[in-house]
Design a protein around this motif. Structure first.
Motif, PDB file in Angstrom:
ATOM      1  N   THR A  67       0.814  -1.206   0.000  1.00 39.96           N
ATOM      2  CA  THR A  67       0.000   0.000   0.000  1.00 39.96           C
ATOM      3  C   THR A  67       0.849   1.259   0.000  1.00 39.96           C
ATOM      4  O   THR A  67       0.322   2.363  -0.109  1.00 39.96           O
ATOM      5  CB  THR A  67      -0.903   0.027   1.231  1.00 39.96           C
ATOM      6  OG1 THR A  67      -0.081  -0.059   2.412  1.00 39.96           O
ATOM      7  CG2 THR A  67      -1.876  -1.152   1.215  1.00 39.96           C
ATOM      8  N   ALA A  68       2.163   1.096   0.134  1.00 38.74           N
ATOM      9  CA  ALA A  68       3.057   2.258   0.156  1.00 38.74           C
ATOM     10  C   ALA A  68       4.454   1.799  -0.241  1.00 38.74           C
ATOM     11  O   ALA A  68       4.765   0.600  -0.224  1.00 38.74           O
ATOM     12  CB  ALA A  68       3.083   2.896   1.545  1.00 38.74           C
ATOM     13  N   ALA A  69       5.281   2.757  -0.602  1.00 40.59           N
ATOM     14  CA  ALA A  69       6.675   2.476  -0.956  1.00 40.59           C
ATOM     15  C   ALA A  69       7.565   3.552  -0.357  1.00 40.59           C
ATOM     16  O   ALA A  69       7.121   4.672  -0.064  1.00 40.59           O
ATOM     17  CB  ALA A  69       6.851   2.432  -2.473  1.00 40.59           C
ATOM     18  N   GLY A  70       8.835   3.222  -0.184  1.00 42.91           N
ATOM     19  CA  GLY A  70       9.802   4.191   0.295  1.00 42.91           C
ATOM     20  C   GLY A  70      10.408   4.963  -0.864  1.00 42.91           C
ATOM     21  O   GLY A  70      10.059   4.736  -2.024  1.00 42.91           O
ATOM     22  N   GLY A 105      10.137  -6.726   7.941  1.00 42.62           N
ATOM     23  CA  GLY A 105       9.184  -5.660   8.189  1.00 42.62           C
ATOM     24  C   GLY A 105       9.052  -4.771   6.970  1.00 42.62           C
ATOM     25  O   GLY A 105       9.828  -4.897   6.003  1.00 42.62           O
ATOM     26  N   PRO A 106       8.082  -3.871   6.952  1.00 42.68           N
ATOM     27  CA  PRO A 106       7.975  -2.909   5.856  1.00 42.68           C
ATOM     28  C   PRO A 106       9.264  -2.093   5.705  1.00 42.68           C
ATOM     29  O   PRO A 106       9.982  -1.864   6.686  1.00 42.68           O
ATOM     30  CB  PRO A 106       6.804  -2.023   6.280  1.00 42.68           C
ATOM     31  CG  PRO A 106       6.003  -2.861   7.217  1.00 42.68           C
ATOM     32  CD  PRO A 106       7.000  -3.718   7.946  1.00 42.68           C
ATOM     33  N   ILE A 107       9.516  -1.644   4.495  1.00 42.00           N
ATOM     34  CA  ILE A 107      10.711  -0.828   4.224  1.00 42.00           C
ATOM     35  C   ILE A 107      10.252   0.588   3.925  1.00 42.00           C
ATOM     36  O   ILE A 107       9.549   0.819   2.935  1.00 42.00           O
ATOM     37  CB  ILE A 107      11.503  -1.400   3.044  1.00 42.00           C
ATOM     38  CG1 ILE A 107      11.946  -2.829   3.354  1.00 42.00           C
ATOM     39  CG2 ILE A 107      12.709  -0.526   2.728  1.00 42.00           C
ATOM     40  CD1 ILE A 107      12.536  -3.559   2.166  1.00 42.00           C
ATOM     41  N   TYR A 416       6.015   5.585  -6.105  1.00 44.79           N
ATOM     42  CA  TYR A 416       4.684   6.025  -5.692  1.00 44.79           C
ATOM     43  C   TYR A 416       4.533   5.683  -4.210  1.00 44.79           C
ATOM     44  O   TYR A 416       4.233   4.545  -3.855  1.00 44.79           O
ATOM     45  CB  TYR A 416       3.608   5.342  -6.529  1.00 44.79           C
ATOM     46  CG  TYR A 416       3.700   5.651  -7.997  1.00 44.79           C
ATOM     47  CD1 TYR A 416       3.361   6.907  -8.484  1.00 44.79           C
ATOM     48  CD2 TYR A 416       4.129   4.679  -8.896  1.00 44.79           C
ATOM     49  CE1 TYR A 416       3.449   7.195  -9.835  1.00 44.79           C
ATOM     50  CE2 TYR A 416       4.209   4.961 -10.254  1.00 44.79           C
ATOM     51  CZ  TYR A 416       3.870   6.226 -10.713  1.00 44.79           C
ATOM     52  OH  TYR A 416       3.960   6.504 -12.056  1.00 44.79           O
ATOM     53  N   ARG A 417       4.729   6.664  -3.374  1.00 45.04           N
ATOM     54  CA  ARG A 417       4.850   6.376  -1.945  1.00 45.04           C
ATOM     55  C   ARG A 417       3.512   6.079  -1.284  1.00 45.04           C
ATOM     56  O   ARG A 417       3.474   5.461  -0.230  1.00 45.04           O
ATOM     57  CB  ARG A 417       5.556   7.547  -1.251  1.00 45.04           C
ATOM     58  CG  ARG A 417       6.925   7.846  -1.870  1.00 45.04           C
ATOM     59  CD  ARG A 417       7.765   8.750  -1.026  1.00 45.04           C
ATOM     60  NE  ARG A 417       8.078   8.146   0.255  1.00 45.04           N
ATOM     61  CZ  ARG A 417       8.772   8.739   1.208  1.00 45.04           C
ATOM     62  NH1 ARG A 417       9.235   9.950   0.997  1.00 45.04           N
ATOM     63  NH2 ARG A 417       9.006   8.145   2.349  1.00 45.04           N
ATOM     64  N   ASP A 418       2.410   6.527  -1.896  1.00 49.90           N
ATOM     65  CA  ASP A 418       1.101   6.289  -1.287  1.00 49.90           C
ATOM     66  C   ASP A 418       0.390   5.060  -1.823  1.00 49.90           C
ATOM     67  O   ASP A 418      -0.682   4.712  -1.332  1.00 49.90           O
ATOM     68  CB  ASP A 418       0.191   7.507  -1.506  1.00 49.90           C
ATOM     69  CG  ASP A 418       0.639   8.704  -0.697  1.00 49.90           C
ATOM     70  OD1 ASP A 418       1.325   8.502   0.322  1.00 49.90           O
ATOM     71  OD2 ASP A 418       0.313   9.833  -1.083  1.00 49.90           O
ATOM     72  N   ARG A 419       0.931   4.427  -2.839  1.00 49.57           N
ATOM     73  CA  ARG A 419       0.243   3.246  -3.343  1.00 49.57           C
ATOM     74  C   ARG A 419       1.189   2.111  -3.708  1.00 49.57           C
ATOM     75  O   ARG A 419       0.743   1.028  -4.054  1.00 49.57           O
ATOM     76  CB  ARG A 419      -0.608   3.615  -4.554  1.00 49.57           C
ATOM     77  CG  ARG A 419       0.138   4.142  -5.754  1.00 49.57           C
ATOM     78  CD  ARG A 419      -0.827   4.290  -6.932  1.00 49.57           C
ATOM     79  NE  ARG A 419      -0.181   4.663  -8.153  1.00 49.57           N
ATOM     80  CZ  ARG A 419      -0.103   5.899  -8.599  1.00 49.57           C
ATOM     81  NH1 ARG A 419      -0.612   6.885  -7.899  1.00 49.57           N
ATOM     82  NH2 ARG A 419       0.483   6.161  -9.752  1.00 49.57           N
ATOM     83  N   GLY A 420       2.482   2.308  -3.626  1.00 46.50           N
ATOM     84  CA  GLY A 420       3.421   1.231  -3.866  1.00 46.50           C
ATOM     85  C   GLY A 420       3.688   1.008  -5.338  1.00 46.50           C
ATOM     86  O   GLY A 420       2.844   0.459  -6.044  1.00 46.50           O
ATOM     87  N   GLY A 421       4.846   1.402  -5.792  1.00 43.30           N
ATOM     88  CA  GLY A 421       5.191   1.208  -7.191  1.00 43.30           C
ATOM     89  C   GLY A 421       6.370   2.089  -7.565  1.00 43.30           C
ATOM     90  O   GLY A 421       6.845   2.908  -6.755  1.00 43.30           O
ATOM     91  N   VAL A 422       6.856   1.911  -8.772  1.00 45.42           N
ATOM     92  CA  VAL A 422       8.002   2.671  -9.246  1.00 45.42           C
ATOM     93  C   VAL A 422       7.819   2.905 -10.741  1.00 45.42           C
ATOM     94  O   VAL A 422       7.153   2.125 -11.424  1.00 45.42           O
ATOM     95  CB  VAL A 422       9.323   1.914  -8.947  1.00 45.42           C
ATOM     96  CG1 VAL A 422       9.385   0.588  -9.687  1.00 45.42           C
ATOM     97  CG2 VAL A 422      10.544   2.765  -9.250  1.00 45.42           C
TER      98      VAL A 422
END
Length: 428
Positions: A67-70, A105-107, A416-422
């Motif tokens: 759901t999110a990405a760094g 854990g989440p990154i 895409y930090r709010d939905r997870g992707g690049v």
């Protein structure tokens, strides 16, 4: 349509940018004015992003379970980014998936990478440090408590900070051998160069000194005297520049010898990153409460102030090149809010152009840089490309998400930090 990571190993060929609209005829205000018709567009199957953006990514990859990405990091041929799905994701510059590595854990933080090749390193929220090769193999890891600890990589040295207890640790990036471990501040982050690892240490009297270590051995090269004030550092080659209490010092890395010092009239400080940049000159930010900030250029060899120029209300960041220097600052939008302003100067201080963009920001400029044929500037959600010679906007991309930005000489990536992707964006 974006490609979910479940199909990443047999993804469609990368999509290339198609026809580009003339950005001069499409302002943000015009775009916002079109929001009234967004509902109709949605009914017609169009996304808001397709309305606000006048360029398409070269390729996009979704992290289907994240759901999110760094924020991302890039080497010369790869991009890596962590996800809320407890995975480190890696892709080639053409968008081919090369690795998916699960962590504990989440990154949420930016991976540390070398300028070329691998391995790559990341902290996850389980507190541990993971190191993996570009084929996805786990190489070594360190148990710890650095849930969101900063990591930096330069050459074969990997440096991490554990904010619990304030410990700075240097590792051999290839095999994890510990090169040094010292007490240090969580912020500002250490400065890494070919010749040194430099970080501030504060004593019980709140005085701070700079400690400089040899990258290969961890040997203490020199320490500055403890003083009041916040020390800022940037490094290039065998030189470093420090700023404390508005005095700029050029030092030799190996022993800290001060080659010159220059007192700058004004408040040389920063709320976030160091207020200093290295290019053909040394550039510093001077804050002025009652008027626009200034960019000051100082000769690298002798410390003479060559010129100072007013920019926007608050100078945010600088990109220095061998041909000139670009400045991003914030200015008030007459219609409310804050916009990014861009200024371009030649090395002798001649103003080549200035433009107030239509990119709104909440506080800081997310990114400013050169890549390929463009100058780019980014807010939390938007990124726009400009002609470095004229300042004319070439295109704009609205991500409909907070973004992280990283770049190489010829590639520009966002996460895409709010939905997870690049995704990879054009650089022309």
């Amino acid at each position: 349509m974006r490609d979910p990571d479940t199909a990443a190993d047999k993804h469609d060929p990368p999509r290339h940018a198609t026809e580009r609209q003339d950005s001069r005829n499409w302002s943000r205000r015009q775009a916002l004015a079109s929001l009234a018709s967004a509902g109709t567009l949605a009914l017609a199957g169009c996304s808001l992003r397709s309305v606000l953006s006048d360029v398409q990514p070269l390729w996009e990859r979704d992290f289907s379970t994240a759901t999110a990405a760094g924020p991302p990091s890039a080497t010369d041929e790869h991009v890596v980014v962590g996800g809320q799905d407890k995975r480190l994701h890696g892709f080639t510059a053409d968008g081919e998936r090369i690795l998916t590595v699960e962590t504990g854990g989440p990154i949420e933080t930016r991976p540390a990478v070398p300028s070329s090749g691998g391995p790559v390193h990341v902290h996850s929220t389980d507190g541990e440090l993971y190191t993996v090769g570009l084929s996805g193999e786990r190489l070594w890891h360190v148990e710890g408590q650095a849930r969101n600890g900063w990591l930096g990589r330069h050459g074969s040295l990997l440096v991490g900070i554990n904010p619990v207890g304030g410990v700075v640790t240097g590792y051999d990036a290839r095999d994890g051998t510990r090169r040094f471990q010292r007490s240090g501040r969580e912020y500002p982050f250490p400065t890494l160069s070919d010749s040194a690892c430099i970080f501030p240490v504060t004593n019980s009297d709140d005085d701070t000194k700079l400690v400089t270590l040899a990258p290969a051995t961890g040997e203490v090269l020199w320490e500055s005297p403890p003083r009041n004030g916040y020390p800022y550092v940037v490094a290039a080659g065998d030189r470093i520049v420090t700023v404390r209490n508005s005095t700029v010092r050029m030092r030799r890395v190996r022993d800290g010898h001060v080659l010159w010092r220059t007192a700058v009239d004004g408040d040389v400080t920063s709320h976030f990153d160091p207020p200093i940049w290295l290019g053909e000159h040394v550039y510093v930010r001077v804050r002025r409460d009652d008027r626009s900030d200034e960019l000051v250029a100082i000769e690298r060899d002798g410390g003479t102030i060559r010129w100072r120029r007013a920019v926007g209300y608050e100078l945010e960041t600088v990109t220095a090149t061998s041909q000139g220097v670009f400045v991003a600052s914030s200015v008030d939008d007459p219609d409310g809010g804050i916009l990014i302003r861009l200024d371009a100067f030649t090395l002798d201080g001649t103003r080549r152009w200035e433009t107030t963009t239509d990119i709104s920001i909440g506080g800081i400029v997310e990114a400013l840089g050169r890549s390929g044929e463009i100058l780019f500037a980014a807010s939390d959600n938007d990124l726009a490309a400009y002609d470095p010679a004229t300042g004319r906007r070439r295109w704009r991309y609205d991500a409909e998400s907070r973004i992280g930005v990283t770049t190489t000489d010829g590639a520009l990536y966002i996460s895409y930090r709010d939905r997870g992707g690049v995704a990879r964006l054009p650089t022309s």
